[in-house]
Write a protein that holds these residues in place. Structure first.
Motif, PDB file in Angstrom:
ATOM      1  N   LYS A  36       4.976  -6.487   3.835  1.00  0.00           N
ATOM      2  CA  LYS A  36       5.180  -7.884   4.218  1.00  0.00           C
ATOM      3  C   LYS A  36       4.753  -8.812   3.075  1.00  0.00           C
ATOM      4  O   LYS A  36       5.421  -9.799   2.792  1.00  0.00           O
ATOM      5  CB  LYS A  36       4.397  -8.220   5.480  1.00  0.00           C
ATOM      6  CG  LYS A  36       5.018  -7.652   6.729  1.00  0.00           C
ATOM      7  CD  LYS A  36       4.178  -8.011   7.946  1.00  0.00           C
ATOM      8  CE  LYS A  36       4.738  -7.353   9.179  1.00  0.00           C
ATOM      9  NZ  LYS A  36       3.919  -7.620  10.365  1.00  0.00           N
ATOM     10  N   ARG A  37       3.631  -8.510   2.428  1.00  0.00           N
ATOM     11  CA  ARG A  37       3.167  -9.326   1.303  1.00  0.00           C
ATOM     12  C   ARG A  37       4.167  -9.290   0.163  1.00  0.00           C
ATOM     13  O   ARG A  37       4.456 -10.302  -0.457  1.00  0.00           O
ATOM     14  CB  ARG A  37       1.810  -8.833   0.811  1.00  0.00           C
ATOM     15  CG  ARG A  37       0.668  -9.499   1.537  1.00  0.00           C
ATOM     16  CD  ARG A  37      -0.675  -9.142   0.930  1.00  0.00           C
ATOM     17  NE  ARG A  37      -1.242  -8.086   1.795  1.00  0.00           N
ATOM     18  CZ  ARG A  37      -1.777  -6.969   1.354  1.00  0.00           C
ATOM     19  NH1 ARG A  37      -1.869  -6.714   0.079  1.00  0.00           N
ATOM     20  NH2 ARG A  37      -2.255  -6.088   2.193  1.00  0.00           N
ATOM     21  N   GLU A  87       2.424  -1.447   6.107  1.00  0.00           N
ATOM     22  CA  GLU A  87       3.288  -2.513   6.633  1.00  0.00           C
ATOM     23  C   GLU A  87       2.853  -3.874   6.091  1.00  0.00           C
ATOM     24  O   GLU A  87       3.687  -4.703   5.721  1.00  0.00           O
ATOM     25  CB  GLU A  87       3.260  -2.513   8.168  1.00  0.00           C
ATOM     26  CG  GLU A  87       4.049  -1.376   8.787  1.00  0.00           C
ATOM     27  CD  GLU A  87       3.918  -1.342  10.310  1.00  0.00           C
ATOM     28  OE1 GLU A  87       3.027  -2.023  10.873  1.00  0.00           O
ATOM     29  OE2 GLU A  87       4.712  -0.616  10.934  1.00  0.00           O
ATOM     30  N   GLU A  88       1.543  -4.124   6.072  1.00  0.00           N
ATOM     31  CA  GLU A  88       1.035  -5.396   5.538  1.00  0.00           C
ATOM     32  C   GLU A  88       1.363  -5.530   4.054  1.00  0.00           C
ATOM     33  O   GLU A  88       1.745  -6.604   3.582  1.00  0.00           O
ATOM     34  CB  GLU A  88      -0.481  -5.492   5.749  1.00  0.00           C
ATOM     35  CG  GLU A  88      -0.881  -5.692   7.195  1.00  0.00           C
ATOM     36  CD  GLU A  88      -2.384  -5.597   7.399  1.00  0.00           C
ATOM     37  OE1 GLU A  88      -3.124  -5.463   6.400  1.00  0.00           O
ATOM     38  OE2 GLU A  88      -2.801  -5.656   8.564  1.00  0.00           O
ATOM     39  N   ARG A 110      -0.491   0.618   9.215  1.00  0.00           N
ATOM     40  CA  ARG A 110      -0.689  -0.837   9.254  1.00  0.00           C
ATOM     41  C   ARG A 110      -0.889  -1.389   7.838  1.00  0.00           C
ATOM     42  O   ARG A 110      -0.350  -2.442   7.491  1.00  0.00           O
ATOM     43  CB  ARG A 110      -1.905  -1.182  10.113  1.00  0.00           C
ATOM     44  CG  ARG A 110      -1.600  -1.212  11.579  1.00  0.00           C
ATOM     45  CD  ARG A 110      -2.754  -1.814  12.385  1.00  0.00           C
ATOM     46  NE  ARG A 110      -2.866  -1.060  13.620  1.00  0.00           N
ATOM     47  CZ  ARG A 110      -3.801  -0.166  13.900  1.00  0.00           C
ATOM     48  NH1 ARG A 110      -4.769   0.066  13.055  1.00  0.00           N
ATOM     49  NH2 ARG A 110      -3.797   0.468  15.043  1.00  0.00           N
ATOM     50  N   ARG A 111      -1.709  -0.688   7.048  1.00  0.00           N
ATOM     51  CA  ARG A 111      -1.953  -1.131   5.671  1.00  0.00           C
ATOM     52  C   ARG A 111      -0.648  -1.154   4.878  1.00  0.00           C
ATOM     53  O   ARG A 111      -0.358  -2.125   4.173  1.00  0.00           O
ATOM     54  CB  ARG A 111      -2.952  -0.175   4.995  1.00  0.00           C
ATOM     55  CG  ARG A 111      -3.331  -0.583   3.578  1.00  0.00           C
ATOM     56  CD  ARG A 111      -4.191   0.447   2.901  1.00  0.00           C
ATOM     57  NE  ARG A 111      -3.651   1.795   2.905  1.00  0.00           N
ATOM     58  CZ  ARG A 111      -2.713   2.248   2.057  1.00  0.00           C
ATOM     59  NH1 ARG A 111      -2.193   1.430   1.168  1.00  0.00           N
ATOM     60  NH2 ARG A 111      -2.286   3.494   2.113  1.00  0.00           N
TER      61      ARG A 111
END
Length: 134
Positions: A118-119, A114-115, A111-112
């Motif tokens: 995205k950023r 992927e975020e 998740r980290r």
């Protein structure tokens, strides 16, 4: 008939003693190594088998049992299958907890990442995200 018995009886005794010696575990042969007993039985036809039967082998049953069926009779277990063993089930639960915590760590790391991706994509313009022309 008596003449045949004179030859058959020592032969049968020798065969019996030979097979008994071969089937005897090494630690139950007394006084000599087992291979020496085999040679004595085969070389000294009547005396060898008699000495083997009289003094060459321990004649008491081993405490734990020598054959697998004797061992199983003497070593009864409380549980029949691993599913009935509480220690085994406890070990499985502990292993499952470790696996679950490892999986949660991996999911959090994913998740980290992927975020973070995205950023990077949202902060970068279309010029930066396009592959360089060659």
């Amino acid at each position: 008939m008596f003449r045949a018995l004179i030859y058959l009886l020592p032969l049968a005794l020798t065969i019996y003693a030979f097979i008994d010696c071969l089937n005897t575990p090494e630690d139950e042969a007394k006084h000599l190594p087992k291979i020496a007993w085999v040679f004595i039985i085969l070389l000294f036809w009547i005396v060898g088998p008699l000495v083997w039967l009289g003094a060459g082998k321990m004649r008491h049953a081993p405490a734990g049992g020598r054959t697998p069926s004797e061992w199983h009779r003497n070593h009864r277990h409380e549980w029949v299958a691993p599913d009935d063993n509480p220690e085994f089930l406890k070990a499985l639960k502990e292993e499952n907890k470790k696996d679950e915590s490892l999986l949660k760590d991996w999911e959090a790391d994913l998740r980290r990442r992927e975020e973070e991706l995205k950023r990077r994509e949202s902060g970068a313009g279309p010029e930066e995200s396009a592959p360089p022309a060659s």
